[in-house]
Write an enzyme that holds these catalytic residues in place. Structure first.
Site, PDB file in Angstrom:
ATOM      1  N   ALA A 144       0.836  -1.199   0.000  1.00  0.00           N
ATOM      2  CA  ALA A 144       0.000   0.000   0.000  1.00  0.00           C
ATOM      3  C   ALA A 144       0.869   1.246   0.000  1.00  0.00           C
ATOM      4  O   ALA A 144       1.283   1.730   1.059  1.00  0.00           O
ATOM      5  CB  ALA A 144      -0.946  -0.002   1.195  1.00  0.00           C
TER       6      ALA A 144
ATOM      7  N   GLU B 270      -1.889   6.724  -2.818  1.00  0.00           N
ATOM      8  CA  GLU B 270      -2.972   7.426  -2.132  1.00  0.00           C
ATOM      9  C   GLU B 270      -3.737   8.276  -3.134  1.00  0.00           C
ATOM     10  O   GLU B 270      -3.261   8.483  -4.262  1.00  0.00           O
ATOM     11  CB  GLU B 270      -2.391   8.314  -1.023  1.00  0.00           C
ATOM     12  CG  GLU B 270      -1.626   7.543   0.031  1.00  0.00           C
ATOM     13  CD  GLU B 270      -1.077   8.421   1.141  1.00  0.00           C
ATOM     14  OE1 GLU B 270      -0.413   7.881   2.034  1.00  0.00           O
ATOM     15  OE2 GLU B 270      -1.306   9.648   1.102  1.00  0.00           O
TER      16      GLU B 270
ATOM     17  N   ALA C  94      -1.284  10.826  -4.046  1.00  0.00           N
ATOM     18  CA  ALA C  94       0.122  10.440  -4.167  1.00  0.00           C
ATOM     19  C   ALA C  94       0.223   9.132  -4.929  1.00  0.00           C
ATOM     20  O   ALA C  94      -0.191   8.092  -4.421  1.00  0.00           O
ATOM     21  CB  ALA C  94       0.769  10.303  -2.793  1.00  0.00           C
TER      22      ALA C  94
ATOM     23  N   SER D 246       2.933   8.143  -8.326  1.00  0.00           N
ATOM     24  CA  SER D 246       4.342   7.917  -8.623  1.00  0.00           C
ATOM     25  C   SER D 246       5.255   8.753  -7.733  1.00  0.00           C
ATOM     26  O   SER D 246       6.414   8.392  -7.516  1.00  0.00           O
ATOM     27  CB  SER D 246       4.611   8.229 -10.100  1.00  0.00           C
ATOM     28  OG  SER D 246       3.899   7.345 -10.943  1.00  0.00           O
TER      29      SER D 246
ATOM     30  N   GLU E 158      10.228  -4.800  -8.850  1.00  0.00           N
ATOM     31  CA  GLU E 158       8.842  -4.558  -9.247  1.00  0.00           C
ATOM     32  C   GLU E 158       8.749  -4.263 -10.739  1.00  0.00           C
ATOM     33  O   GLU E 158       7.885  -4.807 -11.446  1.00  0.00           O
ATOM     34  CB  GLU E 158       8.263  -3.384  -8.452  1.00  0.00           C
ATOM     35  CG  GLU E 158       6.843  -3.031  -8.852  1.00  0.00           C
ATOM     36  CD  GLU E 158       6.297  -1.828  -8.097  1.00  0.00           C
ATOM     37  OE1 GLU E 158       5.136  -1.451  -8.357  1.00  0.00           O
ATOM     38  OE2 GLU E 158       7.032  -1.267  -7.250  1.00  0.00           O
ATOM     39  N   ARG E 159       9.641  -3.431 -11.227  1.00  0.00           N
ATOM     40  CA  ARG E 159       9.572  -3.037 -12.634  1.00  0.00           C
ATOM     41  C   ARG E 159      10.015  -4.151 -13.565  1.00  0.00           C
ATOM     42  O   ARG E 159       9.488  -4.280 -14.675  1.00  0.00           O
ATOM     43  CB  ARG E 159      10.374  -1.750 -12.833  1.00  0.00           C
ATOM     44  CG  ARG E 159       9.644  -0.569 -12.205  1.00  0.00           C
ATOM     45  CD  ARG E 159      10.452   0.684 -12.057  1.00  0.00           C
ATOM     46  NE  ARG E 159       9.614   1.718 -11.427  1.00  0.00           N
ATOM     47  CZ  ARG E 159      10.070   2.846 -10.912  1.00  0.00           C
ATOM     48  NH1 ARG E 159      11.374   3.109 -10.932  1.00  0.00           N
ATOM     49  NH2 ARG E 159       9.235   3.717 -10.363  1.00  0.00           N
TER      50      ARG E 159
ATOM     51  N   THR F 128       4.456   5.343 -13.979  1.00  0.00           N
ATOM     52  CA  THR F 128       3.957   5.586 -15.328  1.00  0.00           C
ATOM     53  C   THR F 128       5.107   5.715 -16.330  1.00  0.00           C
ATOM     54  O   THR F 128       6.259   5.953 -15.964  1.00  0.00           O
ATOM     55  CB  THR F 128       3.129   6.879 -15.381  1.00  0.00           C
ATOM     56  OG1 THR F 128       3.993   7.990 -15.088  1.00  0.00           O
ATOM     57  CG2 THR F 128       1.979   6.849 -14.391  1.00  0.00           C
TER      58      THR F 128
END
Length: 382
Positions: A127, A130, A133, A135, A245-246, A368
């Site tokens: 998590a 938000e 909020a 990137s 992650e990427r 993004t």
């Protein structure tokens, strides 16, 4: 050219993965999407079959295998059957949540969470995002204030993958508003934590089987024993885990693009117009030639990234390059594949139609395309 990424052990693993998916996932994936919910039992079965959690040490129930090529095999095989909601959840566990638990937990925390994770009994979520909020992680407003042996967390998170299903959530919160980038910390918030509520299961244009949620914290009382890593290093931890992650986004993007392109090539060989297969038309052949070349080149970069990750050498900028480029390539290629299917491409019974909506998010989450380019551009301009 022969692809040199895999060895015999990876191909043997592929057969295991393929058999599991054909038995447990392929017959159920459409039902899961229709119900907007994946049966939790499949994660226990997937963990037992070794589809994720391989990097967990044997003492906690894993295999202790540190080789991202096994993750690539899973991405490719799940993409081959077009079970993309399931694919995202597996990636969320293996590419995000697990590595926070492996890298940042102390011994007591490891024994508390890793055995359940290795067994598929604990599902995790991360998590960060938000309403104000995304990137820009420094924009996080969720706060955590020390109260004796506990922390009181207040705030809201949104777009949280597996937010409804999750048994534990790694939450980023501001613990010192005056400390700048060193004012953020990570906490593990467990399912029944007082003051922790789940909001709506959000309706998306794709990936309907994979639940995405809003999360709310109103004086959520979290024990200090659930602080992940050191206080004040939360932003540093988030940034250091972004390459994995990427790479996960890149892996899914490449695997799905390859699967849809292969299916489209076969479709073009079978579909006839004006008394001939549409693959016999020069325009279609040129389209297929361009797409196959682009995917082959993206595969070479992705394979190089996987080997760099295995060697501990994949830096955030190289991961960002793969993430934006391959996810944008996916968007472009799948759109062209849908066009080549004609009207059938718009029908959800065809994999290309589902992939068109299910993969659109990949240029957005994990940072993004625009943020990826900004990060790369800043590195170039230094």
């Amino acid at each position: 050219m022969r692809r040199g990424l895999y060895e015999a052990d990876h191909e043997a693993y592929r057969e295991t993965v393929r058999a599991f998916l054909e038995r447990e996932v392929a017959p159920n994936k459409d039902k899961w999407d229709e119900n907007h919910w994946i049966d939790r039992e499949v994660y226990k079965k997937a963990a037992a079959a070794g589809l994720y959690g391989l990097e967990i040490a044997e003492e906690y129930g894993g295999s202790g295998v540190h080789d991202y090529r096994y993750r690539m095999v899973v991405c490719e095989e799940v993409s081959r059957i077009n079970a993309l909601s399931f694919n995202l959840t597996i990636s969320l566990q293996d590419d995000l949540v697990l590595h926070y638990l492996l890298d940042l937990t102390n011994d007591e925390q490891k024994w508390r969470w890793l055995p359940g994770f290795a067994a598929g009994e604990i599902i995790g979520a991360l998590a960060m995002t938000e309403p104000g909020a995304g990137s820009d992680l420094r924009g996080i407003r969720t706060s955590a204030v020390r109260d004796g042996d506990d922390w009181l967390i207040n705030g809201q998170k949104t777009f949280i993958s597996s937010g409804i299903m999750a048994d534990l959530v790694v939450v980023a919160a501001c613990t010192d508003p005056e400390a700048g980038s060193r004012g953020f910390s990570l906490f593990v918030v467990e399912r029944d934590t007082p003051g922790f509520e789940r909001g709506r299961k959000l309706e998306k244009i794709g990936l309907p089987g994979q639940d995405t949620a809003e999360l709310f914290f109103e004086n959520a009382r979290v024990p200090h024993a659930n602080l992940l890593g050191e206080e004040g290093k939360g932003l540093q931890y988030l940034m250091s885990h972004l390459p994995r992650e990427r790479l996960g986004v890149t892996a899914k993007a490449l695997a799905t693009t390859r699967a849809i392109l292969d299916q489209t090539i076969e479709y073009c060989k079978q579909r006839r117009a004006f008394s001939q297969p549409i693959a016999d038309f020069q325009h279609v052949r040129f389209e297929l030639a361009e797409m196959q070349t682009e995917v082959d080149l993206a595969e070479a970069y992705t394979d190089k990234s996987v080997l760099a990750y295995n060697a501990g050498e994949l830096d955030p900028i190289d991961a960002a390059k793969g993430k934006w480029y391959v996810s944008e390539l996916q968007k472009r290629v799948i759109d062209r594949c849908l066009q080549l299917h004609g009207g059938y491409g718009y029908m959800t019974e065809y994999p290309v139609a589902k992939a068109y909506t299910d993969t659109r998010i990949q240029t957005i989450y994990g940072g993004t395309t625009e943020i990826m380019k900004e990060l790369i551009g800043r590195a170039i301009a230094r």
